[in-house]
Scaffold this motif. Structure first.
Motif, short mmCIF file in Angstrom:
data_model
loop_
_atom_site.label_atom_id
_atom_site.label_comp_id
_atom_site.label_asym_id
_atom_site.label_seq_id
_atom_site.Cartn_x
_atom_site.Cartn_y
_atom_site.Cartn_z
N UNK A 190 0.81 -1.22 0.00
CA UNK A 190 0.00 0.00 0.00
C UNK A 190 0.84 1.27 0.00
N UNK A 191 2.10 1.17 0.40
CA UNK A 191 2.97 2.35 0.43
C UNK A 191 3.11 2.97 -0.95
N UNK A 192 3.17 2.14 -1.97
CA UNK A 192 3.39 2.66 -3.33
C UNK A 192 2.22 3.53 -3.78
N UNK A 193 1.01 3.15 -3.45
CA UNK A 193 -0.13 3.98 -3.81
C UNK A 193 -0.13 5.30 -3.04
N UNK A 194 0.23 5.24 -1.77
CA UNK A 194 0.30 6.47 -0.96
C UNK A 194 1.41 7.38 -1.47
#
Length: 398
Positions: free
Chosen positions: A223-227
């Protein structure tokens, strides 16, 4: 004047018995991982010229180096880092070898830490350097070696992966002095949100400042990549994020236990890192037990530019973790105590050597009498004594 002949200097300690066995076990285990992957061992001097660690490019602060002069008055230091000496070695003695060059080491480093920090000034590191190779294949090769080494020594670890390009790109887009920028980097690295906000609140606000504010919070899984994509307006940051996503997904296929994390706030002090950076932690130890990253520009300073990536494992930290968990390598008693009667001392030594050649662990008695030998064997947990005289007699102790 008080003599310090019964204590060790601050930041150092003596290692005894189980500690030594545990350290050697870790060194052997990790060395086997490295050698089985084609890495070759090297050893660099404990003393190096200060110029090897010039803070202008090394990121190694002169304050932490133990310094002295040689007989010619030249400034030398006790080795505070292993990557830089290996870069020097590769650029001078190994420059004509076919690339890539795979090297590993197990040796101590010396860093002068402030008092009362609890950190060791002398610690043993083992690590690898892959020199002359770039791209995702090389990065995954080194990361997979880190995963294997940690998994064989201390299964309960967490590996965090970041990229030096994130902070460097954002830092270049704000107008602050070097000292203030270091304060920002330190606050991000330690995830000190209050200090970071205090510094950034005083700057002209914009997307880059906001991105720096969010950097230490960009920690976790996929999920870090989307954030992070919300802050990656720069084309270079977009490419960096895409590359890091490929690394994360590929490594997660190798290590499916959920121990791989993304941390875009991973901004290590070493200025020579240029690409991916990574560190590993275990619950029982407060600092990182493994540090590494890509340093494609470092060998330029030694006259032989080439891409490179590597990491170092803190052997002492891993050993302490295992000991704290009760995973101790025990000190086993000898299998046999060999005692030679008067006049048969040499025959006893020869007999001891013969037993050792057969795979037994034997200790030669240095006592004058059989009774003293028996007392020593009982205290030491040795369950068998062989007496050597005209004949050889065996006694089993219960």
């Amino acid at each position: 004047m008080k003599k310090n002949n019964k204590i060790t200097p601050e930041g150092t300690k003596d290692f005894l018995f189980e500690e030594c066995l545990t350290r050697r076990y870790i060194e052997r285990t990790i060395s086997d991982v490295f050698s089985s992957r084609g890495f070759h061992e090297v050893v660099t001097p404990g003393l190096e010229f200060y110029d090897v660690f010039d803070p202008d490019f090394s990121g190694v602060s002169q304050d932490i180096m133990y310094k002295m002069t040689d007989q010619h008055g030249r400034l030398i230091v006790m080795r505070p880092d292993s990557t830089l000496p290996i870069a020097r070695l590769t650029a001078t003695r190994l420059q004509n070898l076919p690339k890539p060059i795979r090297l590993y080491y197990t040796q101590p480093i010396y860093r002068n830490h402030p008092g009362l920090t609890g950190q060791s000034d002398e610690s043993v590191q083992t690590g690898i350097e892959l020199l002359g190779a770039e791209g995702i294949r090389a990065d995954l090769d080194v990361l997979s070696a880190a995963v294997e080494a940690l998994g064989k020594c201390v299964p309960g670890y967490r590996l965090e992966i970041g990229h030096a390009g994130f902070f460097r790109t954002l830092a270049q887009q704000i107008s602050v002095g070097e000292n203030l920028l270091e304060d920002v980097r330190s606050a991000i690295e330690t995830k000190n949100y209050a200090r970071l906000n205090g510094i950034l609140d005083a700057l002209p606000q914009g997307e880059n400042v906001q991105a720096l504010r969010e950097l230490p919070r960009l920690f976790g899984g996929e999920e870090v990549f989307d954030r992070a994509s919300a802050f990656c307006k720069d084309s270079g940051l977009v490419q960096t994020l895409d590359y890091l996503r490929k690394i994360y997904r590929s490594l997660s296929e190798l290590e499916q236990s959920g121990r791989i994390m993304i941390d875009l706030g991973l901004v290590q002090r070493n200025d020579y890192y240029t690409g991916i950076v990574f560190s590993a932690y275990v619950e029982e130890f407060g600092d990182a037990v493994l540090l590494g990253g890509r340093y494609d520009n470092l060998l330029e300073h030694f006259g032989q530019p080439m891409p490179a990536i590597g990491f170092a494992v803190n052997v002492d930290a891993i050993a302490k973790t295992l000991l704290d968990r009760g995973n101790v390598c025990p000190v086993l008693p000898m299998d046999i105590l060999v005692h030679g009667d008067a006049g048969y001392e040499v025959k006893a030594l020869e007999y001891t050597s013969d037993l050792i050649s057969k795979g037994l662990r034997c200790e030669n008695s240095v006592f004058e009498t059989q009774d003293d030998a028996i007392t020593y064997a009982q205290i030491s947990g040795i369950k068998r004594i062989d007496y050597v005289g005209e004949t050889i007699k065996t006694i089993n102790l219960i």
